[in-house]
Design a protein around this motif. Structure first.
Motif, mmCIF file in Angstrom:
data_model
loop_
_atom_site.group_PDB
_atom_site.id
_atom_site.type_symbol
_atom_site.label_atom_id
_atom_site.label_comp_id
_atom_site.label_asym_id
_atom_site.label_seq_id
_atom_site.Cartn_x
_atom_site.Cartn_y
_atom_site.Cartn_z
ATOM 1 N N GLU A 116 -10.398 -3.857 70.092
ATOM 2 C CA GLU A 116 -10.631 -5.217 69.568
ATOM 3 C C GLU A 116 -11.221 -6.140 70.621
ATOM 4 O O GLU A 116 -12.027 -7.000 70.341
ATOM 5 C CB GLU A 116 -9.303 -5.819 69.083
ATOM 6 N N LYS A 117 -10.789 -5.942 71.848
ATOM 7 C CA LYS A 117 -11.250 -6.819 72.925
ATOM 8 C C LYS A 117 -12.446 -6.249 73.665
ATOM 9 O O LYS A 117 -12.844 -6.790 74.703
ATOM 10 C CB LYS A 117 -10.103 -7.061 73.917
ATOM 11 N N ASN A 118 -12.973 -5.140 73.153
ATOM 12 C CA ASN A 118 -14.149 -4.548 73.795
ATOM 13 C C ASN A 118 -13.901 -4.089 75.221
ATOM 14 O O ASN A 118 -14.787 -4.185 76.076
ATOM 15 C CB ASN A 118 -15.293 -5.559 73.814
ATOM 16 N N ILE A 119 -12.703 -3.625 75.487
ATOM 17 C CA ILE A 119 -12.367 -3.116 76.820
ATOM 18 C C ILE A 119 -12.458 -1.592 76.751
ATOM 19 O O ILE A 119 -11.809 -0.985 75.894
ATOM 20 C CB ILE A 119 -10.921 -3.520 77.212
ATOM 21 N N PRO A 120 -13.264 -0.964 77.606
ATOM 22 C CA PRO A 120 -13.351 0.493 77.552
ATOM 23 C C PRO A 120 -11.988 1.137 77.794
ATOM 24 O O PRO A 120 -11.326 0.828 78.778
ATOM 25 C CB PRO A 120 -14.314 0.846 78.693
ATOM 26 N N ILE A 121 -11.586 1.984 76.872
ATOM 27 C CA ILE A 121 -10.288 2.687 77.010
ATOM 28 C C ILE A 121 -10.499 4.184 76.854
ATOM 29 O O ILE A 121 -11.193 4.622 75.942
ATOM 30 C CB ILE A 121 -9.244 2.167 76.000
ATOM 31 N N THR A 122 -9.894 4.935 77.753
ATOM 32 C CA THR A 122 -9.945 6.396 77.683
ATOM 33 C C THR A 122 -8.508 6.904 77.611
ATOM 34 O O THR A 122 -7.857 7.100 78.640
ATOM 35 C CB THR A 122 -10.674 6.959 78.927
ATOM 36 N N PRO A 123 -7.998 7.077 76.396
ATOM 37 C CA PRO A 123 -6.608 7.518 76.261
ATOM 38 C C PRO A 123 -6.486 9.039 76.422
ATOM 39 O O PRO A 123 -7.427 9.772 76.144
ATOM 40 C CB PRO A 123 -6.269 7.111 74.826
ATOM 41 N N GLY A 124 -5.328 9.463 76.851
ATOM 42 C CA GLY A 124 -5.084 10.897 76.984
ATOM 43 C C GLY A 124 -4.906 11.550 75.629
ATOM 44 O O GLY A 124 -4.192 11.042 74.760
ATOM 45 N N CYS A 125 -5.580 12.660 75.436
ATOM 46 C CA CYS A 125 -5.446 13.442 74.211
ATOM 47 C C CYS A 125 -5.129 14.875 74.604
ATOM 48 O O CYS A 125 -5.743 15.402 75.512
ATOM 49 C CB CYS A 125 -6.756 13.440 73.424
ATOM 50 N N ALA A 126 -4.167 15.474 73.944
ATOM 51 C CA ALA A 126 -3.826 16.849 74.301
ATOM 52 C C ALA A 126 -3.783 17.758 73.087
ATOM 53 O O ALA A 126 -3.390 18.912 73.186
ATOM 54 C CB ALA A 126 -2.487 16.877 75.035
ATOM 55 N N ASN A 127 -4.205 17.225 71.921
ATOM 56 C CA ASN A 127 -4.245 18.067 70.722
ATOM 57 C C ASN A 127 -5.206 17.448 69.699
ATOM 58 O O ASN A 127 -5.618 16.291 69.850
ATOM 59 C CB ASN A 127 -2.837 18.237 70.128
ATOM 60 N N PRO A 128 -5.550 18.192 68.641
ATOM 61 C CA PRO A 128 -6.521 17.684 67.666
ATOM 62 C C PRO A 128 -6.093 16.375 67.005
ATOM 63 O O PRO A 128 -6.942 15.521 66.720
ATOM 64 C CB PRO A 128 -6.611 18.822 66.637
ATOM 65 N N SER A 129 -4.805 16.183 66.767
ATOM 66 C CA SER A 129 -4.365 14.936 66.114
ATOM 67 C C SER A 129 -4.666 13.730 66.993
ATOM 68 O O SER A 129 -5.083 12.670 66.498
ATOM 69 C CB SER A 129 -2.865 14.988 65.822
#
Ligand SMILES: O=C(O)C(=O)C[C@H](O)[C@H](O)COP(=O)(O)O
Length: 213
Positions: free
Chosen positions: A102-115
């Motif tokens: 929403e605030k246009n801040i680049p975010i790279t969250p951790g993902c460890a599975n397809p969901s």
């Protein structure tokens, strides 16, 4: 793609930093820039993180300074106010991701599975972290998980080292790799910034070799 994320992709390796004392922020940033990786993910694991980000961002305005281990929206606010240009988290917290989007801040969250990847897609993200990379299945797992999500790129972090980073970087699903090997806490604590600069230079050479430049 967002300009900051694009630049991270070009740099190829994101040094993951844990600073216990903000006085180390400036010499560390200097070593990173001199070595050729003008980038850092300063983790919110320590109280010194916010001040360290502020110092790095002020003294090295061209450096890509981001915040890691960001677990709450309140930490997002503190990180950005201190000068963080991107946010990284070990997992995908939907509230934190939505807030950043929403605030246009680049975010790279951790993902460890397809969901996790599908939640990231739903939020319009094009790059996710894969954490903990080596322990969760390494490059083979990334290739398998990436297959159905054609546009998604991954930033593996956790267990990456000078030996295995080449193979990751050579894969077209990899946006960049995160790692702490060139900025280990004991080196920082001992003030071994020359050594850090040399390790950073080696890392830069690895990026070039892996990408055939
Ligand atoms: O604190 C976080 O938010 C994290 O995501 C963890 C770090 O990315 C990894 O701990 C780095 O892994 P190493 O390169 O194996 O040291």
């Amino acid at each position: 793609m967002n300009e900051v994320l694009k630049q991270i992709g070009e740099i190829g390796i994101v040094p993951v930093v844990v600073l216990n004392d903000a006085k180390d922020a400036e010499p560390l940033a200097q070593a990173l820039c001199d070595g050729g990786l003008p980038c850092a993910e300063v983790t919110f694991r320590t109280d010194a993180a916010e001040e360290s980000i502020r110092i790095m961002a002020e003294k090295f305005p061209n450096m890509l300074v981001g915040a890691g281990t960001v677990l709450t929206t309140e930490q997002v606010d503190r990180a950005v106010a201190a000068g963080a240009k991107f946010i990284v988290s070990p997992g995908l917290n939907p509230k934190v991701v939505k807030y950043c989007v929403e605030k246009n801040i680049p975010i790279t969250p951790g993902c460890a599975n397809p969901s996790d990847v599908e939640q990231a897609l739903e939020n319009g993200l094009e790059v996710v972290k894969f954490f903990p990379a080596e322990q969760a299945g390494g490059l083979a797992y990334i290739k398998a998980i990436a297959a159905p999500y054609v546009g998604m790129k991954f930033m593996p972090t956790g267990g990456i080292n000078p030996k295995n980073v080449k193979e990751y970087l050579a894969c077209d699903k990899i946006h960049a790799c995160g790692g702490s090997w060139m900025v280990k806490g004991d080196l920082v604590k001992a003030g071994e910034f020359d050594k850090i600069r040399e390790l950073v230079k080696e890392a830069v050479e690895i990026v070039k070799e892996s990408r055939g430049k």
